[in-house]
Enzyme design. Structure first.
Site, PDB file in Angstrom:
ATOM      1  N   HIS A  74      60.471  35.785  50.716  1.00 24.59           N
ATOM      2  CA  HIS A  74      59.839  35.929  52.028  1.00 24.59           C
ATOM      3  C   HIS A  74      59.708  37.396  52.432  1.00 24.59           C
ATOM      4  CE1 HIS A  74      64.161  35.631  52.849  1.00 24.59           C
ATOM      5  NE2 HIS A  74      63.940  36.401  53.892  1.00 24.59           N
ATOM      6  N   CYS A 157      42.197  12.047  64.708  1.00 21.05           N
ATOM      7  CA  CYS A 157      42.914  10.862  65.160  1.00 21.05           C
ATOM      8  C   CYS A 157      42.029   9.923  65.974  1.00 21.05           C
ATOM      9  CB  CYS A 157      44.106  11.294  66.001  1.00 21.05           C
ATOM     10  SG  CYS A 157      43.591  12.423  67.302  1.00 21.05           S
TER      11      CYS A 157
END
Ligand code: CTP
Length: 419
Positions: A74, A157
């Site tokens: 990271h 949705c």
């Protein structure tokens, strides 16, 4: 000398719009940007890392510990990019970022990077409107993270509302603006006015205008990103304080006048941009208590008397209000501007250039931005505008552009005059 190729780290989270990140990647590549991809584990469920690896021609990071050669993955990922773009960003990731949670490679990298972060949210309308999501966005905005607002549309949705990922073109363009941003206003101080003013006649009534303040806020935010020390004097509007801008909230034209004079005298700005829609007049007196019809506000030349139970008039009664002129802030500062580059605005409905030029001379400004308020597609409460930049050297037509892009065009002009 060839300039170094810029790198964007593209963060992809778990959302049905994840496939659109492929198009964003391609658009950035077309602009000669090196794109690296980091995905959340759920992002990788929607589009496989293989797709992004093939498109980006770079390794795709998903797991916190990638391989033995890059032990602190990271950190290396965080140090590399010029911009970290998270598109699409889910409600889950947005809420985690606001809380500083670092539980996957994407969120850990976001915490570790010093590169500017841009977020393009995409989610269900109710998740978008949820107070926790809105509060998280506010936190991120206040830390200087740029949010590319989602659009209103038909969502995956089945709901209709805001939450649809912004267009890939918009996301790519905003990322390129961030990548190419110069710091040409470093060390400069700017005074900017924005929004409407309110001139109260009693505790609940006022004279004002429908100005949203957006243009001035965009100019202020962009000037700060370009390195300027910005003082924004704003009338009442719903926009949040732009990041890194000293925002002074006032209500009336007289308060705006006082704040501008104080900043002008104390900070000696290199440029002043007056974008506020200042009310030209205010009521001669402000009543301490709410004015009552008929007693405090007599109908001075009544053409009709109230009739019926509602008190409605058959012919409207005429009320009059004594108004006095407000100080003209642009004019007043222009008269003593010295080296300060002064820009004013002119809202015109006809003879745009002629009327704007007359205003340039009448006010004594260095530049007037004239725009056509008779065209409903541009101006108040619209996304786009078209400006005529008027100065002693003539008129320059910007063409129709987003208000954000116009803020950049204006600051290019200002920077060329004050540097
Ligand atoms: N302005 C100001 N103080 C005022 C009025 C206006 O600083 N009291 C500034 C505005 O911020 C803007 C410019 O002056 O930059 C607009 O000038 P103004 O004369 O008000 O022009 P219009 O609003 O275009 O109105 P009109 O044409 O009726 O004069």
């Amino acid at each position: 000398m060839e300039s170094k190729q810029k790198t964007v780290l593209l963060g992809v989270t778990g959302c049905i719009a994840a496939y659109k990140a492929c198009e964003v990647l391609r658009l950035l590549q077309k602009a000669d940007v090196n794109v690296k991809v980091v995905m959340t584990p759920s992002g990788a469920e929607f589009v496989t890392p293989t797709t992004f690896r093939a498109l980006s021609q770079n390794e795709v990071a998903v797991e916190a510990i990638a391989d033995a050669n890059t032990p602190i993955h990271h950190i290396s990922l965080a140090q590399e990019p010029d911009v970290f773009l998270i598109a699409p960003a889910t409600a889950n990731t947005i809420n985690k970022l606001a809380a500083g949670i670092a539980d996957n490679l994407l969120t850990t990298t976001a915490l570790a990077t010093e590169a500017p972060i841009i977020i393009a949210p995409a989610m269900n309308v109710h998740m978008w409107r949820d107070p926790s999501t809105q509060a998280a966005l506010e936190v991120l905005r206040s830390r200087g993270i740029e949010i590319i607002a989602p659009e209103v549309g038909y969502l995956a949705c089945g709901d209709i509302g805001e939450g649809k990922l912004a267009t890939v073109e918009d996301i790519a363009e905003r990322t390129l603006v961030e990548l190419n941003r110069c710091r040409d206003l470093e060390g400069k101080t700017m005074l900017i006015t924005a929004g409407p003013t309110r001139e109260y006649l009693d505790p609940v009534r006022f004279i004002s205008s429908p100005s949203s303040g957006l243009t001035g806020y965009l100019i202020a935010g962009e000037a700060a990103r370009r390195g300027a020390d910005v003082y924004l004097v704003s009338g009442p509007c719903e926009l949040p304080d732009p990041f890194d801008v000293n925002t002074i909230r006032i209500t009336s034209a007289e308060e705006m006048f006082a704040a501008c004079n104080q900043i002008f005298d104390e900070k000696h700005p290199n440029a002043a941009i007056f974008s506020a829609a200042v009310a030209d007049f205010r009521p001669a007196t402000i009543a301490e208590q709410k004015l009552k019809k008929g007693t405090d506000l007599p109908a001075t030349a009544a053409q009709g008397e109230p009739s019926g139970e509602t008190g409605a008039t058959s012919q409207a009664a005429v009320y009059s209000l004594d108004l006095i002129a407000n100080p003209d802030i642009l004019y007043s500062i222009s008269q003593r501007k010295g080296d300060c580059f002064v820009v004013g605005f002119a809202a015109e409905s006809e003879n745009i250039i002629e009327n704007g030029m007359a205003k340039l001379h009448a006010k004594g400004a260095d530049m007037i931005i004239a725009n056509d308020v008779s065209n409903p597609e541009i101006g108040f409460a619209t996304e786009d505008n078209r400006w005529q930049l008027l100065s002693e050297s003539g008129a320059e037509d910007t063409g129709t552009q987003s208000k954000r892009a116009l803020a950049g065009v204006l600051l290019d002009k200002v920077a060329s005059r004050i540097n």
